[in-house]
Design a protein around this motif. Sequence first.
Motif, PDB file in Angstrom:
ATOM      1  N   ALA A   8       0.943   5.839   5.915  1.00 36.77           N
ATOM      2  CA  ALA A   8       0.773   4.619   6.705  1.00 36.77           C
ATOM      3  C   ALA A   8      -0.595   4.580   7.369  1.00 36.77           C
ATOM      4  O   ALA A   8      -1.209   3.528   7.520  1.00 36.77           O
TER       5      ALA A   8
ATOM      6  N   SER B 268       2.373  -5.334   2.545  1.00 44.27           N
ATOM      7  CA  SER B 268       1.978  -4.529   3.709  1.00 44.27           C
ATOM      8  C   SER B 268       0.763  -3.664   3.390  1.00 44.27           C
ATOM      9  O   SER B 268       0.500  -3.348   2.230  1.00 44.27           O
ATOM     10  N   ARG B 269       0.047  -3.263   4.410  1.00 43.97           N
ATOM     11  CA  ARG B 269      -1.123  -2.417   4.221  1.00 43.97           C
ATOM     12  C   ARG B 269      -0.665  -0.974   4.120  1.00 43.97           C
ATOM     13  O   ARG B 269       0.355  -0.582   4.668  1.00 43.97           O
ATOM     14  N   CYS B 270      -1.416  -0.178   3.347  1.00 41.97           N
ATOM     15  CA  CYS B 270      -1.068   1.237   3.240  1.00 41.97           C
ATOM     16  C   CYS B 270      -2.343   2.024   2.973  1.00 41.97           C
ATOM     17  O   CYS B 270      -3.412   1.448   2.755  1.00 41.97           O
TER      18      CYS B 270
ATOM     19  N   LYS C 115      -3.299  -2.316  -0.407  1.00 37.55           N
ATOM     20  CA  LYS C 115      -2.218  -3.207  -0.039  1.00 37.55           C
ATOM     21  C   LYS C 115      -1.112  -3.070  -1.085  1.00 37.55           C
ATOM     22  O   LYS C 115      -1.398  -3.041  -2.297  1.00 37.55           O
ATOM     23  N   VAL C 116       0.132  -2.970  -0.637  1.00 35.19           N
ATOM     24  CA  VAL C 116       1.245  -2.810  -1.575  1.00 35.19           C
ATOM     25  C   VAL C 116       1.477  -4.128  -2.319  1.00 35.19           C
ATOM     26  O   VAL C 116       1.557  -5.186  -1.700  1.00 35.19           O
TER      27      VAL C 116
ATOM     28  N   GLU D 247      -8.017   2.666   1.385  1.00 33.29           N
ATOM     29  CA  GLU D 247      -7.215   1.590   1.981  1.00 33.29           C
ATOM     30  C   GLU D 247      -6.702   0.696   0.856  1.00 33.29           C
ATOM     31  O   GLU D 247      -7.444   0.392  -0.084  1.00 33.29           O
TER      32      GLU D 247
ATOM     33  N   LEU E  92       1.350   8.256  -0.523  1.00 33.09           N
ATOM     34  CA  LEU E  92       1.328   6.966   0.148  1.00 33.09           C
ATOM     35  C   LEU E  92       1.585   7.224   1.629  1.00 33.09           C
ATOM     36  O   LEU E  92       2.638   7.742   1.994  1.00 33.09           O
TER      37      LEU E  92
ATOM     38  N   ALA F 224      -0.320  -0.583  -5.905  1.00 32.18           N
ATOM     39  CA  ALA F 224      -1.131  -0.959  -4.746  1.00 32.18           C
ATOM     40  C   ALA F 224      -2.502  -1.418  -5.211  1.00 32.18           C
ATOM     41  O   ALA F 224      -3.014  -0.930  -6.219  1.00 32.18           O
TER      42      ALA F 224
ATOM     43  N   PRO G  69       8.436   0.674   0.917  1.00 35.02           N
ATOM     44  CA  PRO G  69       7.301  -0.130   1.404  1.00 35.02           C
ATOM     45  C   PRO G  69       7.517  -1.599   1.054  1.00 35.02           C
ATOM     46  O   PRO G  69       8.035  -1.911  -0.021  1.00 35.02           O
TER      47      PRO G  69
END
Lengths: 379, 270
Positions: A309, A362-364, A324-325, A322, A307, A339, A358
């Motif tokens: 950023a 949030s995006r990850c 999202k959590v 790409e 994982l 995710a 996380p």
Amino acid sequence: MGVAGRPAPPRSVGNPSTMSMELPVLSLSPLAASPPAAQAERLAVAVRLNGVTRRFGPITALDGIDLDIEEGEFFAMLGPSGSGKTTCLRLIAGFDQPTSGHIEIFGETAEGLPPYRRAVNTVFQDYALFPHMSVGENVAYGLKVRGLGRPDRERAAREALALVRLEGYELRRPSQLSGGQRQRVALARALVLHPRVLLLDEPLGALDLKLREEMQVELKALQRRLGLTFVFVTHDQGEALSMADRVAVFAEGRLLQVGAPEEVYERPRTRFVADFVGSSNILPADMAGPLLGERREASLRPERIKLIADAAEAPAGWHVIEAKVIDVLYQGASRRVMAATETGLELAVSDAGHGPRPTPGSRCVLAFAPAALHPLEAA
Amino acid sequence: MRSDGRPAGFGLTLAAFGGLTFLHLPLAVVVLYAFTTDEKSYTFPPSGLTLKWFAVALEREDVRAAISLSLEVAAISTLVALILGTLAAAAVSRSRFFGRESVSLLLILPIALPGIITGIALRSAFNLLEIPWSFWTIVLGHATFCIVVVYNNAVARFRRTSASLIEASMDLGADGFQTFRWVVLPNIATALLAGGMLAFALSFDEVIVTTFTAGQQTTLPIWMLSELVRPRQRPVTNVVAVFVIVVTFLPILLAYYWTRDGGAVAGQGK
């Protein structure tokens, strides 16, 4: 078959006269058996199943199983309930007969032989200790049946009990023992007969977690010391992976995959195996296709995903997705991050969990090595 | 004592004692008049007490014959019931076969059927098959209800015994006979003993089925019945009655205690 040219110990099960001569001289002392020989000679086949099918009326419990279990190995039959693994064990033990197919135990045809004429012994799931006999009598039972005199069988029972660390328990009743102790008595009762193959039906199923872990280590050590072939049935994939030399995965009466634990875990053949042995993310063919270069489903272990950023942090050559959590589950030694990708696919990621937690929403970026992506066969 | 610990009301206590008296007073009377000195007609209280009638009863050939016939019939019926009842129980509880539930019901039916029906049915069956009345027709009649008692006890015990015990025994090298001898039998022994005792007691005082299947032979209860109609020495009948009470009551009491303890003996199934 497998025993050609190999000086297998003479074994005449069901012949009391030779048995009674043979048994007292055999010793259960730890180093008497020769594990190195058994290890080196991974040629002898202990149990061979050839197209074995068992039907109960309209239900097919086992469907054309082909399987070789080698001498001296710790073999696990893994599967969910109803997968046929226990039926398979019962066929080897002789409690049940195959509808069709062929079973061999050390090169001898086994189908049609009753349990008491086979060189295998069983440790039952419920232990099946005789409630009307003492622990000592339970262990000595098989020797009594073979006509061995009382002093000899009492000595053998004492030795077998010592082997499972239950010295001095001869006079107790099974009802006075704990679950773990009963399990050991059942083990001693089977081992005292020097079976060439020991069958264990969910041997640790009834024990609590701590005891189960202890017994796992102990069973494994015992097997190594005695150099015997252990075949054990379990629905616990962790148990199978940690104890066995080889694992056979069963589902719906079929044998899906046989191999070393690492092999089954790292390279599951089908979606079922990937999912049942450990946990796995299944990438659909649309998504895995471009990465693999062929249109196939693929499995991706949660611990093989990193994982990060930013996609720029990914090691060279790694694939990135790409996402999202959605959720974070703290699990002590690790944490599990759920995710979702843009296409809505949910992926589980397992990471050591030292970094900042996380935040959901949030995006990850999910990164993994190409080798971590394992193509699956269409089930 | 009541389970909630409060003392029962006076009315309830009286009713309970009344019930018990009603049940047991007649037995006491029978026992009392086994010792009376009266010979033809009883008086209350008895004019005197004596042990004479016990000696007289033992001297009488018809009494001795009836007692020995009853003991033999009860023993043989019990033996037959033990063998057939155990086998039936094993089959019903151990294997699955077509019509298993019906067989189970048919086995228990004779105990629910009035003895008079069983008796008439057996009598016409024996007549049709032209089987002469004999010791064996009595035994067959008794076996019909003795089997049920043994079967019920054995089936209950089989249910509590783990099936894997038998497999374990076979796995350890025992053949069918050794497994039966060393594993199955010890596990069901107390149940069989209890069932056998009950069967013996039932057979020993059976009247109705016996009257239909006995022909000329006189079992003890039949003898007593005929004595009541044409008494020779009335207290002798009472002496014999005391004997019957002892012979039937003891086995039933023992059977009760054995099956009660049997739970602890065979309780460790799993």
